[in-house]
Design an enzyme around this catalytic site. Sequence first.
Site, PDB file in Angstrom:
ATOM      1  CG  HIS A  41      -1.801  -1.232   1.439  1.00 58.79           C
ATOM      2  ND1 HIS A  41      -3.014  -1.136   0.754  1.00 58.79           N
ATOM      3  CD2 HIS A  41      -1.678  -2.435   1.928  1.00 58.79           C
ATOM      4  CE1 HIS A  41      -3.814  -2.160   1.064  1.00 58.79           C
ATOM      5  NE2 HIS A  41      -2.820  -2.961   1.833  1.00 58.79           N
TER       6      HIS A  41
ATOM      7  CD  GLU B 108      10.132   8.857 -17.752  1.00 60.82           C
ATOM      8  OE1 GLU B 108      10.002   9.537 -16.726  1.00 60.82           O
ATOM      9  OE2 GLU B 108      10.391   9.226 -18.886  1.00 60.82           O
TER      10      GLU B 108
ATOM     11  CB  SER C   7      14.482  19.325 -17.096  1.00 60.33           C
ATOM     12  OG  SER C   7      13.485  20.751 -17.350  1.00 60.33           O
TER      13      SER C   7
ATOM     14  CE  LYS D  49      12.882  16.587 -13.025  1.00 62.20           C
ATOM     15  NZ  LYS D  49      12.363  15.488 -13.658  1.00 62.20           N
TER      16      LYS D  49
END
Length: 468
Positions: free
Chosen positions: A189, A332, A319, A325
Site C-alpha cells: 500500500h 518510461e 529537462s 535533472k
Amino acid sequence: MTRIEHDFIGDLEVPANAYYGVQSLRGKENFFITEEKNNQEIYFIIAFAYVKKAAAMANKELGVVKPEVADAMIWACDQLINNTEKYRDQFITDWLQGGAGTSTNMNANEVISNLAIEHLGGKLGDYSIVNPNNDANFGQSTNDTYPTAIHLSCILRSNVLIKAAEELRDALYAKAKEFDQTLKMGRTHLQDAVPMTLGQEFHGWGFTINDEIENLRAAQEHLKIVNLGATAIGTTVTAAPGYPELAVKNLAELTGIDFKNSEDLIAATSDCGAYMTLSSAIKGLAVKMTKVCNDIRLLASGPRCGLKEINLPQLQPGSSIMPGKVNPVAAEVANQASFLAIGLDTTVMLAASAGQLELNVMEPVITFALYTQMKVMTNACDTLRTKLVEGVTANTERCKDYVMNSIGIVTLLKPHFGYQKCAAIAKEGYTTGKPLHQIVVDEQHLMTQAEWDATFNTQNLIHPKFVK
C-alpha cells in the site's frame, strides 16, 4: 519502363523490372491505411515463402503441377527464404487491406511466379510459363495460405520476443545475486511493511517475467495448428486428394516446427483463437513489465527527496528548464511500449470477434496488431535490460537506514509481545517520532540490548526465524 498486365478488372501498367504484378499493384493502390508495407516484417515474407514451397512440393508430388514449373517455384521460394532482403521491396501491400489478405497472397504468388519465370529463361509477366493463380496458387486460397503464413511468422517473431524477455529475466536474476545482502524495507500500500533484500525484489521481478515467457511458449503451441489445404472455406475445394496432409507435412519438415492441420478445417478457417491466445500472452508480459517499471521508478525516485534506494544509469538530460535533472527514461519508454501492446490486444479481440460465417476477413488488422505488439515489446525488453537493469546500483546504507528507522519492523516483535502491545509501540513511535529501539529497550525495558540484537540483526531481518 513498364509492362502491361491484365486481370479481369482491366489493364494496368507495372514497372518492367518488378517481380510483383497487376494484382499486387491494385492492392497497393487501393489500400493506403497504415502507410506501412508488410515487408517491414521480414518473417512474414519468409513464412509465405515456406508455405508456398510446401504447396509446390505437394502439388509436384501429386502430379497436378508440371514438375519443371514446380521446381522453378520451389527455387523461387528458396530465394525469398535465403535472400529475403534482396526481394523485400517487391512486397508492396499495406498491412491493412480489404479482402482478408488476398492482395498479400497474390503479391507472394506474383513474386514467386516471376522469379520462376526468370529462372526458366522467360520474360517477367509472361504468365503462360508460370501463372500466379493457376500454378503458384494451385489448390490454395488466401483463406488457408495467409493464416498459415501468419501462424508461422508469429512463431518466428515470438521466438525473438521470448529471447529478449529471457535476457531481461536473466539480467534481473543477476542483479538479484548482486544485491542478495542489501537489506531494505518492503512496502505494501506504499507504506512500510517488513524487511527484505533488494535481491529478493529483483528476483521477484525476474520470476514474474519468467511466468509470461512460459505463457508465450504455451501460446506458440496453438499456432502450430493450421488449416493448410482448407482452401476457400475448409472443404478443400480445388485441392488434389491428399494435398492438405502432404502440404502440412512438407511445411513441418521444412521449418522444423511440428505443424498439424486442424481436425475441423471449416472451423479453423474462420477461427482466430490462436491469435487471441498469443496476443493475451504478449499483453501479460506488458502488464508485468509495467509493474516492474513502476517499481523501479519509485525506488529510484529522488535523488534527494525521494526513496533513492537504487541508482539508474544517467542516459540524457531530463529537462529543458531544470539544469542537472535526469529522468528514468528507459523505464518510461518501456511503460509506453507496454501500454501500446495492451491496447493492441483489444484490437485483436475485436477483430477476432468480427468473423462472419465461414471466414474472418479481419485477419490483416490482427496481423498488424500482433507484429506491432511483438516488435515494441522486444525492443522494450532490450532497452530496459541494456539501458537500465544492467547498470543499476544500490544505495545500501540508505536502504538499511530506512529499515532501522521504520515503524514496520515492529512486526518482528509480535511473537514476543502480541499484536496489541506492538500496535501501541508502533503508535507511540508514529506520534512521537521516536525510534523503536528507544521505546522498547531504553524507555520501556521490554528487551535487553542482546535480545534486540538477536532479533534485529541483518540475517534475521533478511531471513526471519519463527518465534513461538
